[in-house]
Design an enzyme around this catalytic site. Structure first.
Site, PDB file in Angstrom:
ATOM      1  CG  ASP A 116      70.615 -15.704  17.786  1.00  0.00           C
ATOM      2  OD1 ASP A 116      69.719 -16.196  17.082  1.00  0.00           O
ATOM      3  OD2 ASP A 116      71.823 -15.672  17.461  1.00  0.00           O
ATOM      4  CG  ASP A 154      68.664 -20.402  15.187  1.00  0.00           C
ATOM      5  OD1 ASP A 154      69.786 -20.164  14.706  1.00  0.00           O
ATOM      6  OD2 ASP A 154      68.284 -21.553  15.486  1.00  0.00           O
ATOM      7  CD  GLU A 177      70.445 -19.362  10.474  1.00  0.00           C
ATOM      8  OE1 GLU A 177      71.583 -19.800  10.289  1.00  0.00           O
ATOM      9  OE2 GLU A 177      69.662 -19.857  11.316  1.00  0.00           O
ATOM     10  CG  HIS A 203      77.428 -18.077  15.065  1.00  0.00           C
ATOM     11  ND1 HIS A 203      76.621 -17.196  14.363  1.00  0.00           N
ATOM     12  CD2 HIS A 203      76.643 -19.116  15.394  1.00  0.00           C
ATOM     13  CE1 HIS A 203      75.401 -17.698  14.285  1.00  0.00           C
ATOM     14  NE2 HIS A 203      75.386 -18.861  14.900  1.00  0.00           N
ATOM     15  CG  ASP A 204      76.228 -21.007  12.218  1.00  0.00           C
ATOM     16  OD1 ASP A 204      76.621 -21.486  13.298  1.00  0.00           O
ATOM     17  OD2 ASP A 204      75.063 -20.619  12.025  1.00  0.00           O
TER      18      ASP A 204
HETATM   19  C1  NOJ Z   1      71.674 -21.696  13.164  1.00  0.00           C
HETATM   20  C2  NOJ Z   1      72.671 -21.194  14.152  1.00  0.00           C
HETATM   21  O1  NOJ Z   1      73.320 -20.077  13.639  1.00  0.00           O
HETATM   22  C3  NOJ Z   1      73.606 -22.349  14.447  1.00  0.00           C
HETATM   23  O2  NOJ Z   1      74.731 -21.949  15.166  1.00  0.00           O
HETATM   24  C4  NOJ Z   1      72.808 -23.407  15.167  1.00  0.00           C
HETATM   25  O3  NOJ Z   1      73.604 -24.556  15.314  1.00  0.00           O
HETATM   26  C5  NOJ Z   1      71.550 -23.781  14.398  1.00  0.00           C
HETATM   27  N1  NOJ Z   1      70.868 -22.660  13.817  1.00  0.00           N
HETATM   28  C6  NOJ Z   1      70.570 -24.464  15.311  1.00  0.00           C
HETATM   29  O4  NOJ Z   1      69.993 -23.542  16.188  1.00  0.00           O
END
Ligand code: NOJ
Length: 558
Positions: free
Chosen positions: A98, A200, A256, A328-329
């Site tokens: 990541d 990210d 992302e 994970h989000d």
């Molecule tokens: C996206 C990540 O997937 C998330 O887990 C994180 O809180 C935010 N970006 C900030 O880095």
């Protein structure tokens, strides 16, 4: 230098702190992952994506990095990481990491220096602005985890920008010295032998230099989007990164990209532009958003989902799609998009079928291959996540009922995805012998790896079969996507076409029996069943079917 191996790959996402703990400290680690490589080989995946593994004070579970070149000790040492890389590579599995370069931790050495004065070598590594005349923040942007996106620092008498927590200051990509540091760091990881990066919130790295206020009616949180998402130089920066470092290695990149539509995504992923290989978009994640963003109890509509996914399939025909239900989000896919109750197994397999037969690279989030559902935590204290905690307070302050808040958190908290991987139904779930950093899901007693592996009809084996089909039928990787039966309110069906081959994918999104009839303009060839989520589905298909609840079928004709 690339051979586009990622086009026929399946990626498996590991949340390192919750995968497998080898030393009893309650946190997953590299040795634990090494132990489970045979499990991943059996599933058949090609690539592991590891969430951040770097030194971090863990304000946002590792997305606040304080040193990009060292490993967070709880996961092991650099040598342990290299061992993991070797073991994975020896099993034909690649590893991507990541890359979190929109921001760092406030404890990163760059920030510690930067905040000291306006004239030190790191002073322009972050985004500093003078207060307005009345001393208030430079604009009205709100941060992701609540409150303003600006924090005042006395030593500089200035504010710094943080789109996420105040412990995550945004880097200043306008500064060429900072960009060079990042490219060098990326290069150093490629030299260690990793196979790529998930990047990210990469769509946020270039900020509009006029830092405009957000319109008043925009939700306070994330209002920085007006000046930070898909900003003026984002493509220039990624092209530069590609030219200087990515293009020199045989690696994959997935960005992302929050707040990015399919047209913008094509700019990132069109191979002729030399930026990224693919991106994660959020359009299907937004279908059930409400007043508090994701924290709502709204249920998505299948017709909206179909419209969104089809649009991305079509618009990115020239680029490449990433296909994901969860990470994970996000909460667990089967709870959000399927039926976590009576038809948990059928609907988990149906969802897997829909994505794995589409054009793009599928991502499996750990536990998805077991049909894991959301976590019925009894108490709000079991939640650890910074976002969940903030919205809990926010919804309370807005006067929402306890009931609503509990439901919204059950449905959407990021912790639904973050509980330890259940390897068996014993105490500790085969995850750890110690106290886990986050509570186990009480469902582990009946949803776990051991149970999945001992049942021929499990979700695990369905995923294994989907991956086999991808490997054996080039049409799954290369075929054109075409939506069919667009108006059906229960069934999402599409075909893939490659030369004279055709693949039919038919997914019943309802808990009812449905009569399905192929629309007239689609060729109703007699096709053979490749896979289904019921044991006795019709072996041949010639246009008509009686579908059972959540039935999902793949037929193929050459
Ligand atoms: C996206 C990540 O997937 C998330 O887990 C994180 O809180 C935010 N970006 C900030 O880095």
């Amino acid at each position: 230098m690339e051979d586009k191996w990622w086009k026929d790959s399946v990626v498996y996402q590991i949340y390192p702190q919750s995968f497998k703990d080898s030393n009893g400290d309650g946190v997953g680690d590299f040795k634990g992952i090494i132990e489970k490589i045979p499990y991943l080989s059996e599933l058949g995946i090609d690539v592991i994506w590891l969430n951040p593994i770097f030194e971090s004070p863990l304000v946002d579970n590792g997305y606040d990095i304080s040193d990009y070149t060292s490993i967070l000790p709880q996961y092991g040492s650099m040598d342990d990481f290299k061992d993991l890389l070797d073991v994975a590579h020896a099993s034909g599995i690649r590893i991507i990491l990541d890359l979190v370069v929109n921001h760092t931790s406030n404890l990163h050495e760059w920030f510690l220096e930067s905040q000291k004065s306006k004239d030190n070598p790191y002073s322009d590594y972050y985004i500093w602005k003078d207060p307005k005349e009345d001393g208030s923040a430079p604009n009205n942007w709100g941060s992701t985890f609540g409150g303003p996106a600006w924090e005042y620092v006395e030593s500089r008498k200035q504010y710094y920008l943080h789109c996420f927590a105040k412990e995550q200051p945004d880097l200043n990509w306008e500064n060429p010295a900072l960009r060079q540091e990042i490219y060098n760091m990326i290069e150093s990881w490629f030299e260690i032998g990793i196979d790529g990066f998930r990047m990210d919130v990469i769509s946020l790295i270039s900020k509009r230099q006029d830092y405009p206020d957000a319109p008043d009616d925009l939700a306070y949180t994330k209002s920085y989007y007006v000046g930070a998402s898909n900003g003026p130089r984002v493509h220039e920066f990624l092209h530069e990164m590609n030219e200087q470092v990515l293009s020199k290695y045989n690696v994959m990149t997935v960005g992302e990209t929050p707040n990015t539509n399919s047209e913008q995504a094509l700019l990132y992923t069109n191979p002729e532009r030399n930026e990224l290989d693919m991106v994660f978009h959020f359009d299907h994640m937004h279908l059930d958003y409400g007043k508090y963003g994701k924290f709502s109890d709204i249920r998505y509509k299948m017709s909206d989902l179909r419209q969104v996914l089809s649009e991305w399939q079509e618009k990115l025909a020239k680029g490449w799609n990433s296909l994901y239900w969860s990470n994970h989000d996000q909460p667990r896919a089967v709870t959000r998009f399927g039926d976590e109750g009576k038809y948990r197994l059928e609907s988990a397999k149906m969802l897997g079928t829909l994505f794995h037969m589409m054009k793009g690279t599928p991502y499996i989030f750990q536990g998805e291959e077991l049909g894991m559902k959301n976590v019925p935590f009894e108490s709000i204290d079991s939640y650890q996540d910074i976002e969940t905690k903030y919205f809990y307070e926010e919804m309370k302050n807005q006067g929402e009922s306890e009931d609503y808040i509990k439901r919204a958190i059950y449905l959407k908290s990021r912790d639904n995805a973050r509980t330890p991987m259940p390897w068996n139904n014993q105490i500790g779930s085969g995850f750890s012998t110690g106290k886990p950093w986050i509570d186990y899901s009480p469902d582990n007693k009946y949803i776990n790896v051991q149970e999945n592996l001992s049942d021929d009809n499990s979700v695990f084996y369905h995923y294994q079969n989907l991956i086999k089909i991808r490997k054996n039928y080039p049409i799954v990787v290369h075929g054109d996507y075409k939506l069919i039966n667009k108006d059906d309110s229960n069934v999402y069906s599409y075909i893939r076409e490659l030369n004279d081959e055709i693949l039919y994918v038919i997914c019943n999104f309802s808990g009812e029996k449905i009569n399905f009839q192929l629309e007239e303009n689609v060729n109703a060839e007699v096709a053979d069943l490749l896979l289904s989520n019921y044991q006795d589905s019709p072996l041949l298909f010639s246009g008509k079917l009686e579908l059972r609840p959540y039935e999902a079928l793949i037929y193929y004709k050459k």
